[in-house]
Write a protein that holds these residues in place. Sequence first.
Motif, PDB file in Angstrom:
ATOM      1  N   MET A  29      -0.051  33.025 -41.645  1.00 10.76           N
ATOM      2  CA  MET A  29       0.051  32.862 -40.194  1.00 10.76           C
ATOM      3  C   MET A  29       1.425  33.278 -39.660  1.00 10.76           C
ATOM      4  O   MET A  29       1.705  33.104 -38.481  1.00 10.76           O
ATOM      5  N   GLN A  35       6.261  24.370 -39.924  1.00 13.59           N
ATOM      6  CA  GLN A  35       5.526  24.578 -38.673  1.00 13.59           C
ATOM      7  C   GLN A  35       4.037  24.320 -38.886  1.00 13.59           C
ATOM      8  O   GLN A  35       3.401  23.646 -38.078  1.00 13.59           O
ATOM      9  N   TYR A  36       3.485  24.860 -39.973  1.00 14.55           N
ATOM     10  CA  TYR A  36       2.061  24.652 -40.235  1.00 14.55           C
ATOM     11  C   TYR A  36       1.757  23.176 -40.473  1.00 14.55           C
ATOM     12  O   TYR A  36       0.734  22.671 -40.012  1.00 14.55           O
ATOM     13  N   PHE A  39       0.486  21.011 -37.665  1.00 17.58           N
ATOM     14  CA  PHE A  39      -0.931  21.047 -37.289  1.00 17.58           C
ATOM     15  C   PHE A  39      -1.705  19.988 -38.067  1.00 17.58           C
ATOM     16  O   PHE A  39      -2.532  19.274 -37.513  1.00 17.58           O
ATOM     17  N   LEU A  46      -2.999  23.612 -31.913  1.00 19.77           N
ATOM     18  CA  LEU A  46      -3.289  25.013 -32.228  1.00 19.77           C
ATOM     19  C   LEU A  46      -3.631  25.776 -30.950  1.00 19.77           C
ATOM     20  O   LEU A  46      -4.210  25.214 -30.027  1.00 19.77           O
ATOM     21  N   ASN A  47      -3.307  27.075 -30.934  1.00 20.43           N
ATOM     22  CA  ASN A  47      -3.781  27.902 -29.826  1.00 20.43           C
ATOM     23  C   ASN A  47      -5.101  28.559 -30.247  1.00 20.43           C
ATOM     24  O   ASN A  47      -5.543  28.420 -31.393  1.00 20.43           O
ATOM     25  N   GLU A  49      -6.021  31.662 -30.871  1.00 20.18           N
ATOM     26  CA  GLU A  49      -5.953  32.625 -31.973  1.00 20.18           C
ATOM     27  C   GLU A  49      -5.808  31.917 -33.315  1.00 20.18           C
ATOM     28  O   GLU A  49      -6.408  32.325 -34.315  1.00 20.18           O
ATOM     29  N   GLN A  50      -5.021  30.854 -33.337  1.00 17.32           N
ATOM     30  CA  GLN A  50      -4.829  30.095 -34.579  1.00 17.32           C
ATOM     31  C   GLN A  50      -6.118  29.392 -34.996  1.00 17.32           C
ATOM     32  O   GLN A  50      -6.453  29.340 -36.183  1.00 17.32           O
ATOM     33  N   PHE A  53      -8.399  32.065 -36.464  1.00 15.75           N
ATOM     34  CA  PHE A  53      -7.890  32.494 -37.768  1.00 15.75           C
ATOM     35  C   PHE A  53      -8.201  31.459 -38.848  1.00 15.75           C
ATOM     36  O   PHE A  53      -8.705  31.794 -39.926  1.00 15.75           O
ATOM     37  N   LEU A  54      -7.901  30.187 -38.573  1.00 21.17           N
ATOM     38  CA  LEU A  54      -8.096  29.143 -39.580  1.00 21.17           C
ATOM     39  C   LEU A  54      -9.575  28.891 -39.859  1.00 21.17           C
ATOM     40  O   LEU A  54      -9.953  28.656 -41.013  1.00 21.17           O
TER      41      LEU A  54
END
Length: 71
Positions: A29, A35-36, A39, A46-47, A49-50, A53-54
């Motif tokens: 990411m 930073q991760y 979450f 999360l936004n 896009e995140q 992705f996840l």
Amino acid sequence: MSLKTEVGKRLKESRKAVQLTQTQVAGLMNMRQQQYSRFETGRFELNYEQIIFLCRLFDISSDYLFGLAEI
């Protein structure tokens, strides 16, 4: 339980199910592990896009991530 806490719990479970570390996911990411981890602990949201992705990385639905469905 708050939504951020529930999402974090499901992220952690999903990450472990695919046998990835926080550091590995963070690298994918383009962020640091610290930073991760925010979450997974529910301290940061999360936004879009995140989320996408996840969900793709962990092969889960957004409904599952948000607690609206079970696997």
